[in-house]
Write a protein that holds these residues in place. Structure first.
Motif, PDB file in Angstrom:
ATOM      1  N   ALA A 204      17.885  -5.649  -1.855  1.00  0.00           N
ATOM      2  CA  ALA A 204      16.659  -5.310  -1.141  1.00  0.00           C
ATOM      3  C   ALA A 204      16.221  -3.941  -1.627  1.00  0.00           C
ATOM      4  O   ALA A 204      17.051  -3.031  -1.754  1.00  0.00           O
ATOM      5  CB  ALA A 204      16.896  -5.288   0.369  1.00  0.00           C
ATOM      6  N   ALA A 205      14.937  -3.787  -1.917  1.00  0.00           N
ATOM      7  CA  ALA A 205      14.459  -2.548  -2.537  1.00  0.00           C
ATOM      8  C   ALA A 205      13.169  -2.075  -1.893  1.00  0.00           C
ATOM      9  O   ALA A 205      12.320  -2.872  -1.486  1.00  0.00           O
ATOM     10  CB  ALA A 205      14.243  -2.763  -4.036  1.00  0.00           C
ATOM     11  N   LEU A 206      13.026  -0.738  -1.810  1.00  0.00           N
ATOM     12  CA  LEU A 206      11.817  -0.104  -1.293  1.00  0.00           C
ATOM     13  C   LEU A 206      11.395   1.017  -2.222  1.00  0.00           C
ATOM     14  O   LEU A 206      12.238   1.775  -2.716  1.00  0.00           O
ATOM     15  CB  LEU A 206      12.048   0.475   0.103  1.00  0.00           C
ATOM     16  N   THR A 207      10.103   1.126  -2.458  1.00  0.00           N
ATOM     17  CA  THR A 207       9.528   2.244  -3.202  1.00  0.00           C
ATOM     18  C   THR A 207       8.362   2.802  -2.400  1.00  0.00           C
ATOM     19  O   THR A 207       7.504   2.042  -1.939  1.00  0.00           O
ATOM     20  CB  THR A 207       9.020   1.808  -4.582  1.00  0.00           C
TER      21      THR A 207
ATOM     22  N   THR B   6       8.029  10.450  -5.233  1.00  0.00           N
ATOM     23  CA  THR B   6       8.396   9.037  -5.193  1.00  0.00           C
ATOM     24  C   THR B   6       9.757   8.901  -4.514  1.00  0.00           C
ATOM     25  O   THR B   6      10.736   9.543  -4.923  1.00  0.00           O
ATOM     26  CB  THR B   6       8.473   8.423  -6.602  1.00  0.00           C
ATOM     27  N   LEU B   7       9.791   8.083  -3.466  1.00  0.00           N
ATOM     28  CA  LEU B   7      11.033   7.795  -2.754  1.00  0.00           C
ATOM     29  C   LEU B   7      11.468   6.374  -3.101  1.00  0.00           C
ATOM     30  O   LEU B   7      10.639   5.447  -3.121  1.00  0.00           O
ATOM     31  CB  LEU B   7      10.836   7.927  -1.246  1.00  0.00           C
ATOM     32  N   MET B   8      12.760   6.174  -3.355  1.00  0.00           N
ATOM     33  CA  MET B   8      13.296   4.871  -3.724  1.00  0.00           C
ATOM     34  C   MET B   8      14.572   4.603  -2.939  1.00  0.00           C
ATOM     35  O   MET B   8      15.362   5.520  -2.709  1.00  0.00           O
ATOM     36  CB  MET B   8      13.605   4.820  -5.226  1.00  0.00           C
TER      37      MET B   8
ATOM     38  N   GLY C  79       0.839  -1.199   0.000  1.00  0.00           N
ATOM     39  CA  GLY C  79       0.000   0.000   0.000  1.00  0.00           C
ATOM     40  C   GLY C  79       0.864   1.235   0.000  1.00  0.00           C
ATOM     41  O   GLY C  79       1.203   1.764  -1.073  1.00  0.00           O
ATOM     42  N   PRO C  80       1.298   1.684   1.163  1.00  0.00           N
ATOM     43  CA  PRO C  80       2.178   2.853   1.177  1.00  0.00           C
ATOM     44  C   PRO C  80       3.613   2.525   0.764  1.00  0.00           C
ATOM     45  O   PRO C  80       4.378   3.399   0.392  1.00  0.00           O
ATOM     46  CB  PRO C  80       2.127   3.323   2.639  1.00  0.00           C
ATOM     47  N   VAL C  81       3.981   1.231   0.835  1.00  0.00           N
ATOM     48  CA  VAL C  81       5.352   0.829   0.537  1.00  0.00           C
ATOM     49  C   VAL C  81       5.346  -0.400  -0.364  1.00  0.00           C
ATOM     50  O   VAL C  81       4.566  -1.342  -0.141  1.00  0.00           O
ATOM     51  CB  VAL C  81       6.139   0.497   1.829  1.00  0.00           C
ATOM     52  N   ILE C  82       6.211  -0.389  -1.375  1.00  0.00           N
ATOM     53  CA  ILE C  82       6.437  -1.564  -2.215  1.00  0.00           C
ATOM     54  C   ILE C  82       7.822  -2.101  -1.871  1.00  0.00           C
ATOM     55  O   ILE C  82       8.819  -1.392  -2.003  1.00  0.00           O
ATOM     56  CB  ILE C  82       6.364  -1.211  -3.711  1.00  0.00           C
TER      57      ILE C  82
END
Length: 350
Positions: A272-275, A282-284, A248-251
């Protein structure tokens, strides 16, 4: 610039050939030809599109000290492309794509000066079965990486800096590729790249494939690539497994790669990855670990990277990114030397 394995042929800035003065003329002719075709045969749905990306890049931590420069294609490779599709009836359509990489900072051609170095293919698509591509395409293992990597092997923390599957090359020449239609969440991709060596069909041959399962917010994919050397006496094998979930708020996503050959190459890559998409913001973030187990030069490298993109409109965005690389043997950043990089740039698509 030092290299951890083989140089990448993705959006990295390959040096143009000595003679490239004819390329702008050829590109102009291609634009005119496609534009004319689109005007005369609008029913074929021919489109001209592009993207311009430029950024101020600061690199530090290298043996020569800090360097500031202007780079092209930092968040997305700058390009000019032509694509079209024609309905042949019975659920069958023909399509093509020609995509040229550009260096906005110098006006030159990217991908070593190739006219359509990013992609170039023609194909047929059959409804409910899949599509067949012929030409220069993205390899399945690279598409597996970009499924999980929110930075798509771009920005300061390009994954290809450490991950062998991306460094081996994003694109494959002389390729026939099939991508199936989704069936109950499953999609298959197969690619054969001919080595085109007389008398030895296995020499310089490249094989690849991927299997994807996607349901709702969950996606899992495994990609494989094999590249033979020029005499077919040795080959490189790369396998990448990834999974991601949209909370939802985080991928969030995780990936693990196993790499063997050519020669003594034996390594394991983890990512390891976060979006975090927040409207126009957009934060990555990514963390990559490389464990090189080759007996001749064992090392362990870690890369920490982050990026921020702000959409001014559907076409225009501003962005910033950074990366820090820790390596027990030496340090290198995305395009130059050093172990830290900071980018501030803008992209415009049309």
């Amino acid at each position: 610039m030092h290299s951890l394995n083989q140089p990448s042929t993705s959006d990295y800035h390959d040096a143009p050939p000595a003679k490239q003065h004819r390329l702008p003329t050829l590109l102009t002719a291609a634009v005119a030809m496609v534009a004319s075709h689109g005007a005369a045969h609008a029913q074929s749905n021919v489109q001209i599109y592009g993207l311009i990306d430029s950024a101020i890049v600061l690199e530090s931590g290298g043996p020569k000290g800090r360097i500031t420069k202007l780079e092209s294609g930092v968040s997305n490779g700058s390009r000019l492309g032509f694509k079209g599709e024609e309905d042949l009836g019975g659920g069958t359509s023909a399509f093509f794509l020609l995509e040229s990489g550009m260096l906005v900072d110098t006006g030159g051609m990217d991908q070593g000066g190739l006219l359509f170095g990013r992609q170039g293919y023609v194909g047929l698509r059959q409804k409910d079965i899949g599509a067949l591509y012929m030409g220069r395409v993205y390899v399945p293992i690279y598409q597996t990486l970009t499924t999980i990597d929110p930075m798509a092997n771009q920005y300061a923390g390009a994954a290809g800096q450490l991950m062998s599957g991306a460094k081996a090359g994003a694109r494959q020449n002389n390729t026939v590729m099939f991508i199936s239609e989704e069936m109950q969440g499953w999609t298959t991709q197969l690619a054969y790249g001919a080595g085109e060596v007389a008398g030895n069909a296995a020499a310089s041959r490249q094989l690849g494939g991927s299997l994807t399962y996607s349901r709702g917010d969950f996606t899992a994919r495994i990609g494989y690539n094999q590249t033979n050397n020029a005499t077919a006496t040795d080959s490189a094998h790369n396998t990448l497994m990834i999974a991601k979930y949209n909370f939802g708020p985080v991928i969030a996503g995780l990936g693990y790669a196993i790499n063997h050959g050519i020669g003594s190459i034996d390594s394991r890559d983890s990512i390891a990855a976060l979006t975090i998409p927040l409207g126009k913001h957009t934060l990555m973030a990514t963390y990559i670990d490389k464990n090189d187990r080759a007996t001749s030069h064992k090392y362990r490298a870690h890369q920490y990277a982050g990026a921020y993109s702000y959409a001014l409109s559907k076409r225009t965005a501003l962005y910033a990114s950074f990366a820090y690389l820790s390596n027990t043997n030496f340090t290198t950043t995305r395009f130059g030397s050093g172990n830290r990089e900071y980018d501030l740039g803008m992209r415009f698509s049309f």
